[in-house]
Design a protein around this motif. Structure first.
Motif, PDB file in Angstrom:
ATOM      1  N   GLU A  56      48.087   8.316   0.039  1.00 15.10           N
ATOM      2  CA  GLU A  56      48.975   9.075  -0.838  1.00 15.10           C
ATOM      3  C   GLU A  56      48.249  10.260  -1.472  1.00 15.10           C
ATOM      4  N   GLY A  57      47.045  10.019  -1.990  1.00  8.55           N
ATOM      5  CA  GLY A  57      46.292  11.113  -2.588  1.00  8.55           C
ATOM      6  C   GLY A  57      45.937  12.182  -1.572  1.00  8.55           C
ATOM      7  N   ASP A  58      45.555  11.748  -0.370  1.00 12.39           N
ATOM      8  CA  ASP A  58      45.258  12.713   0.690  1.00 12.39           C
ATOM      9  C   ASP A  58      46.482  13.562   1.016  1.00 12.39           C
ATOM     10  N   GLY A  59      47.645  12.913   1.076  1.00 12.81           N
ATOM     11  CA  GLY A  59      48.866  13.645   1.390  1.00 12.81           C
ATOM     12  C   GLY A  59      49.224  14.665   0.323  1.00 12.81           C
ATOM     13  N   CYS A  60      49.052  14.298  -0.948  1.00 10.98           N
ATOM     14  CA  CYS A  60      49.366  15.228  -2.036  1.00 10.98           C
ATOM     15  C   CYS A  60      48.454  16.454  -1.993  1.00 10.98           C
TER      16      CYS A  60
ATOM     17  N   ALA B 160      54.856  15.818  -4.052  1.00 10.41           N
ATOM     18  CA  ALA B 160      53.468  15.575  -4.438  1.00 10.41           C
ATOM     19  C   ALA B 160      53.353  15.278  -5.927  1.00 10.41           C
ATOM     20  N   ALA B 161      54.126  15.981  -6.754  1.00  7.64           N
ATOM     21  CA  ALA B 161      54.076  15.729  -8.194  1.00  7.64           C
ATOM     22  C   ALA B 161      54.526  14.308  -8.520  1.00  7.64           C
ATOM     23  N   VAL B 162      55.584  13.845  -7.851  1.00 12.16           N
ATOM     24  CA  VAL B 162      56.093  12.497  -8.116  1.00 12.16           C
ATOM     25  C   VAL B 162      55.111  11.438  -7.626  1.00 12.16           C
ATOM     26  N   ILE B 163      54.665  11.573  -6.381  1.00 15.09           N
ATOM     27  CA  ILE B 163      53.791  10.551  -5.795  1.00 15.09           C
ATOM     28  C   ILE B 163      52.425  10.544  -6.475  1.00 15.09           C
ATOM     29  N   TRP B 164      51.903  11.726  -6.793  1.00 11.21           N
ATOM     30  CA  TRP B 164      50.601  11.797  -7.462  1.00 11.21           C
ATOM     31  C   TRP B 164      50.658  11.139  -8.841  1.00 11.21           C
TER      32      TRP B 164
ATOM     33  N   THR C 252      47.018  17.727 -15.232  1.00  8.66           N
ATOM     34  CA  THR C 252      47.110  19.164 -14.967  1.00  8.66           C
ATOM     35  C   THR C 252      47.566  19.427 -13.537  1.00  8.66           C
ATOM     36  N   ALA C 253      47.062  18.624 -12.598  1.00  8.12           N
ATOM     37  CA  ALA C 253      47.498  18.768 -11.204  1.00  8.12           C
ATOM     38  C   ALA C 253      48.993  18.504 -11.071  1.00  8.12           C
ATOM     39  N   THR C 254      49.484  17.483 -11.770  1.00  5.82           N
ATOM     40  CA  THR C 254      50.918  17.183 -11.723  1.00  5.82           C
ATOM     41  C   THR C 254      51.736  18.321 -12.313  1.00  5.82           C
ATOM     42  N   ALA C 255      51.305  18.830 -13.473  1.00  3.91           N
ATOM     43  CA  ALA C 255      52.038  19.929 -14.107  1.00  3.91           C
ATOM     44  C   ALA C 255      52.016  21.184 -13.234  1.00  3.91           C
ATOM     45  N   SER C 256      50.877  21.472 -12.619  1.00  3.53           N
ATOM     46  CA  SER C 256      50.784  22.642 -11.742  1.00  3.53           C
ATOM     47  C   SER C 256      51.685  22.489 -10.522  1.00  3.53           C
ATOM     48  N   SER C 257      51.777  21.270 -10.003  1.00  2.00           N
ATOM     49  CA  SER C 257      52.651  21.032  -8.860  1.00  2.00           C
ATOM     50  C   SER C 257      54.117  21.228  -9.242  1.00  2.00           C
TER      51      SER C 257
ATOM     52  N   ALA D  29      65.527  21.021   4.122  1.00  2.00           N
ATOM     53  CA  ALA D  29      65.350  19.957   3.135  1.00  2.00           C
ATOM     54  C   ALA D  29      65.555  18.583   3.762  1.00  2.00           C
ATOM     55  N   GLU D  30      66.573  18.446   4.604  1.00  2.00           N
ATOM     56  CA  GLU D  30      66.829  17.166   5.269  1.00  2.00           C
ATOM     57  C   GLU D  30      65.651  16.755   6.148  1.00  2.00           C
ATOM     58  N   THR D  31      65.086  17.723   6.857  1.00  3.32           N
ATOM     59  CA  THR D  31      63.960  17.423   7.745  1.00  3.32           C
ATOM     60  C   THR D  31      62.735  17.000   6.954  1.00  3.32           C
ATOM     61  N   PHE D  32      62.465  17.686   5.843  1.00  2.00           N
ATOM     62  CA  PHE D  32      61.302  17.313   5.042  1.00  2.00           C
ATOM     63  C   PHE D  32      61.490  15.932   4.422  1.00  2.00           C
ATOM     64  N   LEU D  33      62.679  15.650   3.913  1.00  2.00           N
ATOM     65  CA  LEU D  33      62.926  14.329   3.343  1.00  2.00           C
ATOM     66  C   LEU D  33      62.779  13.236   4.398  1.00  2.00           C
ATOM     67  N   ALA D  34      63.227  13.513   5.623  1.00  2.00           N
ATOM     68  CA  ALA D  34      63.068  12.529   6.698  1.00  2.00           C
ATOM     69  C   ALA D  34      61.590  12.275   6.985  1.00  2.00           C
ATOM     70  N   LEU D  35      60.773  13.333   6.976  1.00  2.00           N
ATOM     71  CA  LEU D  35      59.332  13.161   7.180  1.00  2.00           C
ATOM     72  C   LEU D  35      58.720  12.324   6.067  1.00  2.00           C
ATOM     73  N   LEU D  36      59.095  12.611   4.828  1.00  2.00           N
ATOM     74  CA  LEU D  36      58.571  11.857   3.694  1.00  2.00           C
ATOM     75  C   LEU D  36      59.001  10.394   3.763  1.00  2.00           C
ATOM     76  N   LEU D  37      60.254  10.163   4.097  1.00  2.00           N
ATOM     77  CA  LEU D  37      60.747   8.790   4.228  1.00  2.00           C
ATOM     78  C   LEU D  37      60.047   8.050   5.360  1.00  2.00           C
ATOM     79  N   LEU D  38      59.805   8.748   6.447  1.00  2.00           N
ATOM     80  CA  LEU D  38      59.124   8.128   7.581  1.00  2.00           C
ATOM     81  C   LEU D  38      57.730   7.656   7.183  1.00  2.00           C
ATOM     82  N   GLY D  39      56.991   8.500   6.455  1.00  2.00           N
ATOM     83  CA  GLY D  39      55.653   8.112   6.026  1.00  2.00           C
ATOM     84  C   GLY D  39      55.661   6.974   5.022  1.00  2.00           C
ATOM     85  N   LEU D  40      56.553   7.043   4.034  1.00  2.00           N
ATOM     86  CA  LEU D  40      56.600   5.995   3.011  1.00  2.00           C
ATOM     87  C   LEU D  40      57.063   4.663   3.594  1.00  2.00           C
TER      88      LEU D  40
END
Length: 289
Positions: A36-40, A84-88, A109-114, A149-160
């Motif tokens: 998860e950290g690597d992905g963020c 990344a902000a949510v998962i981090w 700070t990383a979360t706020a910047s994201s 947006a649909e494609t990115f959400l599908a990628l995120l769901l696939l990984g999780l």
């Protein structure tokens, strides 16, 4: 050929700086969770790199002549920084985190910047997207941006889902994993085809059959994610189905239960995205029939 995309340099610089601040403070905070950290950090670094390329192209006077290329980047980067902000924050800000407050402050700070980067990318998309009545590439329209947006959400769901062991879990979860995989593959083909210049990506030149095909794609997504939004929680949070109805006491920041909730929420979000896409595409089909 559409006119060159007008990129506001201050906004682009702010996007690059916020992404740079996010991954640099996250790295300076010390060890992070593998996976998860690597992905963020990868999401922030890739968003920064692509934004920097657009800045260099602007300085050299070689901006992309098509307005959909920066918009696709902006939409994908906004989604990536939001995720990344949510998962981090789930993995690195919850819990005690030790007695030293400096790493925690850097991670916050990383979360706020994201979050700031996501807002800046979203502002660019809202500002530069095609307005009603304008002639523009398909991916510059609201319906085309929804495909990104649909494609990115599908990628995120696939990984999780894969991280939660959906491939070796209940059969219903394997169906959900297949839905995420197929929707991601089809979305990549559609977005890549439009970026590579397939002629049917402009609504003004589309035959009616192609518009109906895109409507069928959105309808299929509604049906598939409608099933997934029922199956995933059913087997993840029902005790009689082998799930857990409540969050285990003393669950650590890497708690699998939290990730199951996140998958359920993202599945619902993608269902809504496909539903809105279906309504917009259906309206265009009726108007241009």
């Amino acid at each position: 050929m559409p006119p060159p995309c007008r990129i506001p340099s201050p906004l682009r610089w702010a996007q690059a700086l916020s992404c740079c601040l996010a991954f640099s403070t996250a790295a300076a905070a010390g060890p992070w969770l593998p996976g998860e950290g690597d992905g963020c950090i990868a999401a922030w670094a890739i968003s920064f790199s692509l934004t920097l390329l657009l800045l260099l192209a602007e300085m050299a006077g070689r901006l992309p002549s098509r307005r959909d290329i920066p918009l696709v980047h902006g939409m994908a980067a906004a989604m990536a920084c939001t995720a990344a902000a949510v998962i981090w924050s789930m993995g690195h800000l919850r819990g005690g985190g030790g007695t030293d407050g400096r790493p925690r402050a850097l991670r916050a700070t990383a979360t706020a910047s994201s979050c700031l980067a996501a807002l800046l990318y979203g502002a660019e998309v809202i500002r530069d997207r095609a307005k009603p009545g304008q002639t523009a590439p398909y991916l510059a329209t609201p319906s085309g941006l929804l495909k990104v947006a649909e494609t990115f959400l599908a990628l995120l769901l696939l990984g999780l889902a894969a991280e939660q062991g959906a491939g070796s879990g209940p059969e219903a979860w394997r169906w959900c994993l297949g839905i995420y995989c197929v929707s991601f593959a089809l979305g990549v083909l559609l977005v890549a085809g439009c970026l590579w210049g397939w002629g049917w990506c402009g609504w003004s030149q589309d035959p009616i059959s192609t518009r109906r095909l895109l409507g069928a794609y959105a309808a299929l997504g509604v049906v598939a994610y409608g099933a997934a939004v029922v199956l995933w929680p059913l087997y993840g949070f029902r005790d009689e189905m082998g799930g857990q109805a409540r969050r285990p006491s003393g669950c650590r920041p890497t708690c699998p239960w939290d990730r199951r909730v996140l998958v359920a929420l993202l599945t619902a979000f993608n269902l809504v995205a496909y539903g809105v896409d279906l309504v917009q595409t259906g309206r265009l089909v009726l108007l241009r029939a």
